[in-house]
Design an enzyme around this catalytic site. Structure first.
Site, short mmCIF file in Angstrom:
data_model
loop_
_atom_site.label_atom_id
_atom_site.label_comp_id
_atom_site.label_asym_id
_atom_site.label_seq_id
_atom_site.Cartn_x
_atom_site.Cartn_y
_atom_site.Cartn_z
CB CYS A 1 -0.93 0.00 1.21
SG CYS A 1 -2.17 -1.32 1.19
CG ASN A 2 4.84 1.02 1.42
OD1 ASN A 2 4.51 0.03 2.08
ND2 ASN A 2 5.89 1.00 0.60
#
Length: 369
Positions: free
Chosen positions: A155-156
């Site tokens: 997700c980053n």
């Protein structure tokens, strides 16, 4: 003990003019074709365990875009084998990604022929050749277009890609680059009825988002915010707290989220934001816009408390979670698109972008309109 969520009054300070790395020139998003409320997902998957139902219904998510397996003769939706999931990822990632890219270029006042570098981000499936090659073929983009793929960072990864492509952009002033995050989260689901998979299945949705970047240009530079600085933090003690690995019992890949991860992320958010602002002369109270990854209700709450943010500060983060769920690396760009639509950002305003993911990692960027 009562924790005040009110932000202190802004303190006007003389801040140095930071050099611009690149500039955000346009944004576009896309989702898969079908969407479901949380209650509909529970019924479609025939989930009656009260604890698992509670996870879904208390997620602060109203609706998500999902591509679920078809029902069999009895009306049940059986888990898909890993090969079918990889096929689903390829189909959805290309389809959503192509639409998000075209929307982004239109928003930037550009066309496919203007594109000079395409960086594709995904963590919901593995492709060789990468998603960038498939998108270039799908849309008929110039085959000489430079490209890169970031796979498996979670997700980053959108901000990881933004840092890399900002560097490419700075080395090629005036040329158009795009970061494209395409996440077919439906292709990473395990429908086994366990609490481990329930946490994941209650949270993620399908989505893609693209961001155009241009460096230089002088007075002809795009009107979007200037990218000024990045700061990262990997919490190595929590390396296994978010992971996507092989589940031998299921004979397929499976995503795992440790229940403590919201508190781990929240406890470290202040550290990385302080590092981001160090040397800029800026205080947190002078940041007018916060675009935080829609990682889940508890993650958002933990970040708010530890950074002293209000619900208004993270209104777009909350809204994206409510309307789309967690769309992984694309989430913060969905929030950015909503902020632009509000037309509240003014020249000189500062913003912080923040994403969180496996590692456990927090990525940040400082921008200025």
């Amino acid at each position: 003990m009562t924790i005040s969520m009110e932000r202190p009054a802004a303190v006007v300070t003389a801040t140095p003019r930071l050099p611009e790395i690149s500039r955000m020139a346009g944004v576009g998003t896309a989702v898969s074709d079908t969407s479901f409320t949380q209650s509909e997902v529970l019924e479609l998957l025939d989930i009656d365990n009260p604890k698992i139902r509670s996870v879904f219904l208390n997620s602060a998510i109203t609706r998500r875009h999902l591509t679920l397996p078809p029902a069999d003769e009895s009306g049940r939706r059986a888990p898909e084998p890993q090969g079918d999931l990889l096929d689903k990822h390829k189909r959805l990632a290309v389809e959503m990604g192509a639409r998000a890219l075209e929307s982004c270029l239109k928003n930037a006042g550009a066309g496919l022929s203007d594109l000079r570098h395409l960086c594709c981000v995904t963590s919901t499936g593995f492709l060789t050749p990468g998603l960038s090659a498939l998108i270039i073929r799908e849309l008929g983009i110039d085959p000489h277009c430079s490209r890169s793929d970031i796979v498996g960072m979670g997700c980053n990864a959108g901000l990881n890609a933004l840092g890399v492509v900002s560097g490419w952009s700075a080395a090629h002033p005036g040329e158009l680059a795009v970061v494209l995050c395409s996440e077919a989260c439906s292709a990473a689901y395990a429908l086994d009825g366990t609490m481990r998979t329930a946490v994941v299945n209650s949270l993620f949705g399908d989505g893609a988002a693209a961001l155009a970047l241009v460096a230089g240009g002088g007075e002809a530079a795009p009107a979007g915010p200037r990218i000024l600085k990045f700061a990262s933090l990997i919490i190595t003690d929590a390396l296994d707290a978010m992971r996507y690995d092989w589940d031998r019992a299921q004979d397929r890949f499976s995503f795992f989220l440790d229940p403590q991860i919201p508190y781990v992320v929240g406890a470290h958010a202040e550290i990385v934001v302080d590092r981001l602002l160090a040397g800029t002369g800026l205080r947190r109270s002078e940041i007018g816009h916060w675009l935080v990854h829609s990682g889940g209700k508890k993650v958002i709450d933990a970040v708010m408390v530890n950074l002293g943010l209000s619900r208004h500060d993270v209104r777009h983060t909350i809204g994206v979670l409510r309307d789309y769920g967690n769309v992984s690396s694309a989430s913060f760009l969905f929030s950015y698109e909503r902020l632009l639509a509000e037309e509240v950002a003014r020249p000189g305003d500062y913003g912080v972008l923040m994403t969180m993911g496996p590692g456990s990692t927090i990525e940040t960027a400082l921008v200025q309109w």
